[in-house]
Design a protein around this motif. Structure first.
Motif, mmCIF file in Angstrom:
data_model
loop_
_atom_site.group_PDB
_atom_site.id
_atom_site.type_symbol
_atom_site.label_atom_id
_atom_site.label_comp_id
_atom_site.label_asym_id
_atom_site.label_seq_id
_atom_site.Cartn_x
_atom_site.Cartn_y
_atom_site.Cartn_z
ATOM 1 N N VAL A 29 0.654 -1.132 0.144
ATOM 2 C CA VAL A 29 -0.034 0.199 0.018
ATOM 3 C C VAL A 29 0.891 1.281 -0.125
ATOM 4 O O VAL A 29 1.936 1.323 0.501
ATOM 5 C CB VAL A 29 -0.831 0.108 1.277
ATOM 6 N N TRP A 30 0.542 2.123 -0.719
ATOM 7 C CA TRP A 30 1.450 3.480 -0.731
ATOM 8 C C TRP A 30 0.443 4.619 0.050
ATOM 9 O O TRP A 30 -0.636 5.163 -0.926
ATOM 10 C CB TRP A 30 1.467 3.998 -2.458
ATOM 11 N N PRO A 31 0.683 4.696 1.260
ATOM 12 C CA PRO A 31 -0.118 5.579 1.947
ATOM 13 C C PRO A 31 0.428 7.179 1.496
ATOM 14 O O PRO A 31 1.276 7.266 1.077
ATOM 15 C CB PRO A 31 0.173 5.537 3.285
ATOM 16 N N ALA A 32 -0.724 7.863 1.664
ATOM 17 C CA ALA A 32 -0.753 9.421 1.297
ATOM 18 C C ALA A 32 -0.946 10.330 2.352
ATOM 19 O O ALA A 32 -1.901 9.777 2.951
ATOM 20 C CB ALA A 32 -1.309 9.739 -0.071
ATOM 21 N N THR A 42 -3.375 1.932 -4.005
ATOM 22 C CA THR A 42 -3.101 0.664 -4.294
ATOM 23 C C THR A 42 -3.005 0.509 -5.786
ATOM 24 O O THR A 42 -3.358 1.319 -6.509
ATOM 25 C CB THR A 42 -4.263 -0.301 -3.921
ATOM 26 N N GLY A 43 -2.188 -0.632 -6.370
ATOM 27 C CA GLY A 43 -1.834 -0.964 -7.511
ATOM 28 C C GLY A 43 -1.020 0.285 -8.146
ATOM 29 O O GLY A 43 -1.126 0.505 -9.238
ATOM 30 N N ASP A 99 9.837 9.410 -8.271
ATOM 31 C CA ASP A 99 8.737 10.184 -7.673
ATOM 32 C C ASP A 99 7.538 10.174 -8.266
ATOM 33 O O ASP A 99 6.461 10.795 -7.954
ATOM 34 C CB ASP A 99 9.045 11.478 -7.132
ATOM 35 N N HIS A 100 7.506 9.609 -9.637
ATOM 36 C CA HIS A 100 6.138 9.708 -10.608
ATOM 37 C C HIS A 100 5.643 8.382 -11.124
ATOM 38 O O HIS A 100 6.428 7.258 -11.192
ATOM 39 C CB HIS A 100 6.742 10.522 -11.848
ATOM 40 N N GLY A 101 4.329 8.124 -11.087
ATOM 41 C CA GLY A 101 3.904 6.777 -11.766
ATOM 42 C C GLY A 101 2.445 7.171 -11.385
ATOM 43 O O GLY A 101 1.769 8.151 -11.711
ATOM 44 N N ARG A 102 1.884 6.144 -11.266
ATOM 45 C CA ARG A 102 0.326 5.862 -11.201
ATOM 46 C C ARG A 102 0.121 4.731 -10.228
ATOM 47 O O ARG A 102 0.477 3.951 -10.038
ATOM 48 C CB ARG A 102 -0.354 5.443 -12.699
ATOM 49 N N CYS A 103 -1.309 5.148 -9.673
ATOM 50 C CA CYS A 103 -2.084 4.131 -8.824
ATOM 51 C C CYS A 103 -3.379 3.831 -9.401
ATOM 52 O O CYS A 103 -4.102 4.783 -9.879
ATOM 53 C CB CYS A 103 -2.101 4.611 -7.245
ATOM 54 N N LEU A 130 4.320 10.660 -6.030
ATOM 55 C CA LEU A 130 4.632 9.678 -4.827
ATOM 56 C C LEU A 130 4.138 10.369 -3.731
ATOM 57 O O LEU A 130 3.611 9.802 -2.792
ATOM 58 C CB LEU A 130 6.008 9.130 -4.868
ATOM 59 N N ARG A 131 4.668 11.541 -3.465
ATOM 60 C CA ARG A 131 4.415 12.568 -2.264
ATOM 61 C C ARG A 131 3.392 13.355 -2.727
ATOM 62 O O ARG A 131 3.606 14.272 -3.481
ATOM 63 C CB ARG A 131 5.846 13.283 -1.873
#
Length: 186
Positions: free
Chosen positions: A43-46, A79-80, A86-90, A99-100
């Motif tokens: 999990v990528w919490p924000a 998720t996912g 620092d860049h991407g997609r969920c 990311l941040r």
């Protein structure tokens, strides 16, 4: 008797102001948040407005502080996700590919919401769980000092959570408290 030195009144006034500031400054401090991933997947919490985000593998915890006086704070799990640097997609909870996060996440996202140092004289924090933006992860959210049971949001129906804007299922905790968020609690 020695006559007062010229300019001593402003010095006394400045000293009094400093004493008053020192006596009232100790009321609020930063809150510590402990976010734990108990899910069997990453999990990528924000968090906003603190501009936070990270990767949590199963059984990992992210600890960060939020300044006193923070209004409309949010924590959610993404998720996912696939990030390069620092860049991407969920798939859920994405915040413009960062990311941040500095923006709220996209739907669906189960939200832990908080205001630190609100209420009369800033002596209370307010917190809730919301599924107004949809549901993507089971979550518990609680103040570590108030002794109340966690707000539990285990499914989209989420009896403890706010399901409509302005619903008002909000809890209070003393200011200067710390908080715990658990994704996929047991």
């Amino acid at each position: 008797m020695v006559p007062p030195v010229a300019g001593s009144k402003p010095a006394i006034f400045l000293l009094l102001v400093l004493v008053v500031v020192a006596l009232t400054a100790g009321g609020a401090s930063a809150a510590t948040f402990r976010v734990t991933n108990m899910c069997p997947f990453p999990v990528w919490p924000a968090a906003i407005p603190s501009g936070g985000g990270t990767l949590l593998q199963p059984d990992q915890t992210w600890v960060f502080t939020v300044p006193a006086g923070t209004k409309a704070g949010r924590i959610w799990g993404r998720t996912g996700c696939l990030f390069v640097g620092d860049h991407g997609r969920c798939v859920t909870g994405d915040c413009a590919g960062a990311l941040r996060c500095e923006l709220s996440g996209s739907t669906p996202a189960t939200l832990a919401e908080f205001t630190l140092g609100g209420g009369v004289s800033g002596v209370a924090d307010f917190y809730d769980v919301s599924v107004v933006d949809g549901f993507n992860l089971p979550m518990d959210f609680f103040c570590d000092k108030d002794g109340e049971a966690p707000i539990q949001c285990r499914d989209p129906g989420c009896a403890d959570g706010n399901r409509r804007p302005g619903e008002g299922k909000v809890r209070t905790c003393n200011a200067n408290s710390d908080y715990i968020v658990v994704f996929c609690p047991n």
